[in-house]
Design a protein around this motif. Structure first.
Motif, PDB file in Angstrom:
ATOM      1  N   THR A 351     -46.933 -18.128  26.201  1.00  0.00           N
ATOM      2  CA  THR A 351     -47.188 -19.298  26.504  1.00  0.00           C
ATOM      3  C   THR A 351     -46.102 -20.273  26.547  1.00  0.00           C
ATOM      4  O   THR A 351     -45.504 -21.030  25.981  1.00  0.00           O
ATOM      5  CB  THR A 351     -48.700 -20.220  25.906  1.00  0.00           C
ATOM      6  OG1 THR A 351     -48.558 -19.990  25.176  1.00  0.00           O
ATOM      7  CG2 THR A 351     -49.552 -19.500  26.772  1.00  0.00           C
ATOM      8  N   VAL A 378     -51.838 -10.009  21.682  1.00  0.00           N
ATOM      9  CA  VAL A 378     -52.410 -10.108  22.628  1.00  0.00           C
ATOM     10  C   VAL A 378     -53.472  -9.507  22.773  1.00  0.00           C
ATOM     11  O   VAL A 378     -53.845  -8.312  23.242  1.00  0.00           O
ATOM     12  CB  VAL A 378     -52.034 -10.742  23.851  1.00  0.00           C
ATOM     13  CG1 VAL A 378     -53.225 -10.961  24.969  1.00  0.00           C
ATOM     14  CG2 VAL A 378     -51.581 -11.861  23.783  1.00  0.00           C
ATOM     15  N   LYS A 391     -56.298 -14.319  23.394  1.00  0.00           N
ATOM     16  CA  LYS A 391     -55.809 -15.192  22.762  1.00  0.00           C
ATOM     17  C   LYS A 391     -54.636 -15.039  21.913  1.00  0.00           C
ATOM     18  O   LYS A 391     -54.575 -14.060  20.819  1.00  0.00           O
ATOM     19  CB  LYS A 391     -56.435 -16.440  21.419  1.00  0.00           C
ATOM     20  CG  LYS A 391     -55.722 -17.263  20.930  1.00  0.00           C
ATOM     21  CD  LYS A 391     -56.496 -18.779  20.070  1.00  0.00           C
ATOM     22  CE  LYS A 391     -55.838 -19.822  19.814  1.00  0.00           C
ATOM     23  NZ  LYS A 391     -56.288 -20.246  18.797  1.00  0.00           N
TER      24      LYS A 391
END
Length: 452
Positions: A351, A378, A391
């Motif tokens: 992200t 991840v 997450k």
């Protein structure tokens, strides 16, 4: 892949230069607008890694372009009547006639060492020049690197590898060896952990790039420019046998990973869309030539192709998904898609920027480097053909050297083979090296390098 222009107020895009396939041109970069719309200086990359870059100029009066210098990149016009450009880790100045668009003297080396940041054979310029003569450079620091194992607590164990400019490292399936490429050498090497020995795998002076192991650990695939643009080759990992060429294309191609059924996932630089994720599947073997055995050439089929760059496609251990690096958001991020039915899903994993995805051998974690060059992980699940991600969390607080395949993960997922600068602390990738600003650099240039 050529140069284009756009009015500052918006409007139609105009094509300035187009690639010449007959010259194996890859792309044009680093445009510099000359005064009074006389022309555009730029770098012409042809046969990446094989033929040196060329400094060219587009004459805006006639629409024709010509080569000014060979072996340089990132030309900049100095108001004193000179061109400044980068070559072989330093800067050069050459007298230049603005009206005739011609070099009028011999290049003169400047006492300024600059960095050479190379990615897929393309060297990025490490200087900038203002219109008033202020020069900014990233000074060159040819620091050797060291390979180290790092556990999840950040504890390092150095390998007994010689200090070299290591760039790419890929562990064999059983983690007993590592395929390596280096910036100070053009070949593919193999490090044997049990023997503490570094052995050359390829020979011939051409560039070997992005080595990838086959799932059985018997062969190494790599990109080489020994016959023009980067194409795919392979050789037995123990050095026996002859090198075999797998593809013949005018496009630059690199391997990234091999699926369980032997299909190669990789990247190809295409004229209209740039770097795309492709798969290389074997074609039927052609006829033999004399006593030579027939060779199974591979063809490339597009997998992910957009106007943005996509590459570094890594297949999951179960062969059902692949992670890759895409740039559609304006910066590199990590994405995952199903394989081979790529249109049945799409997930963004990172992200805040991400490069170089690597799967854990268990298939339960996906690693990548974030925007600060720190290792992230991840948790993922790929059972029953579904992709479920957790997450992202930082694994290592230290930013080690490199980005593109510059690290790998042990089979148990508890250690990481990283590249560390020898004798110097690892620096944050965002900080990088020092930057030098030289005020009034152009003053006195006419005296140092007389221009006609």
């Amino acid at each position: 892949m050529g140069l284009r222009s756009l009015p500052d107020a918006g409007g139609e895009v105009t094509t300035l230069t187009s690639l010449d396939p007959a010259q194996h041109e890859i792309f044009h970069s680093s445009p510099w607008a000359l005064p009074e719309r006389r022309g555009i200086l730029f770098t012409n990359w042809a046969r990446v890694g094989d033929v040196e870059p060329q400094i060219a100029v587009l004459d805006l009066r006639t629409g024709r372009r010509k080569t000014l210098l060979r072996g340089g990149l990132a030309p900049a016009y100095v108001h004193t009547g000179h061109l400044l450009y980068q070559a072989s880790g330093t800067l050069y100045v050459v007298p230049f006639d603005l009206e005739r668009l011609e070099v009028t003297g011999e290049p003169v080396r400047q006492d300024l060492s600059v960095s050479a940041v190379e990615h897929l054979g393309i060297v990025s310029p490490a200087f900038a020049l203002s219109r008033t003569g202020t020069l900014v450079i990233v000074p060159g620091k040819a620091e050797p690197h060291q390979l180290v194992w790092v556990d999840r607590q950040g504890r390092e164990t150095a390998l007994n590898t010689p200090p070299r400019m290591y760039e790419v490292i890929r562990l064999s399936p059983d983690a007993t060896r590592a395929a390596i490429t280096m910036a100070d050498d053009k070949d593919v090497w193999v490090w044997d952990f049990a023997r503490d020995a570094l052995t050359r795998l390829t020979f011939g002076g051409s560039v070997g790039w992005v080595p990838v192991w086959t799932p059985d650990g018997q062969q190494i695939l790599y990109a080489s420019n020994r016959a023009g643009p980067y194409n795919l080759y392979r050789r037995n990992a123990d050095g026996s046998g002859a090198e075999e060429r797998l593809t013949t294309s005018i496009n630059a191609q690199v391997p990234n990973s091999v699926t369980p059924d032997g299909t190669i996932l990789g990247a190809e630089a295409q004229a209209t869309t740039g770097w795309n994720v492709v798969k290389f599947a074997a074609s039927p073997r052609g006829p033999s030539s004399g006593s030579a055995a027939p060779i199974a050439l591979f063809r490339s089929d597009e997998v992910v192709a957009t106007p943005q760059a996509e590459y570094a496609a890594n297949i999951s251990p179960d062969g059902r998904f692949f992670a890759f690096q895409g740039h559609e958001s304006g910066r590199p991020e990590i994405y995952v898609r199903p394989y081979p039915s790529i249109n049945l899903g799409r997930w963004q994993v990172s992200t805040e920027g991400g490069v170089a995805p690597v799967w854990a051998r268990s298939g339960r974690e996906l690693f990548f480097l974030d925007g600060s060059n720190r290792l992230m992980a991840v948790p993922v699940q790929t059972a029953d053909g579904r992709f479920i991600q957790g997450k992202a969390a930082r694994v290592l607080d230290t930013a080690y050297w490199g980005t593109f395949y510059s690290y790998d993960v042990s089979p148990d997922g508890q250690r990481f083979l990283m590249i560390k600068r020898s004798g110097t602390p690892n620096q944050d990738a965002a900080a990088g090296s020092s930057i030098d600003v030289i005020l009034n650099w152009a003053d006195g240039l006419k005296a140092r390098v007389p221009a006609r």
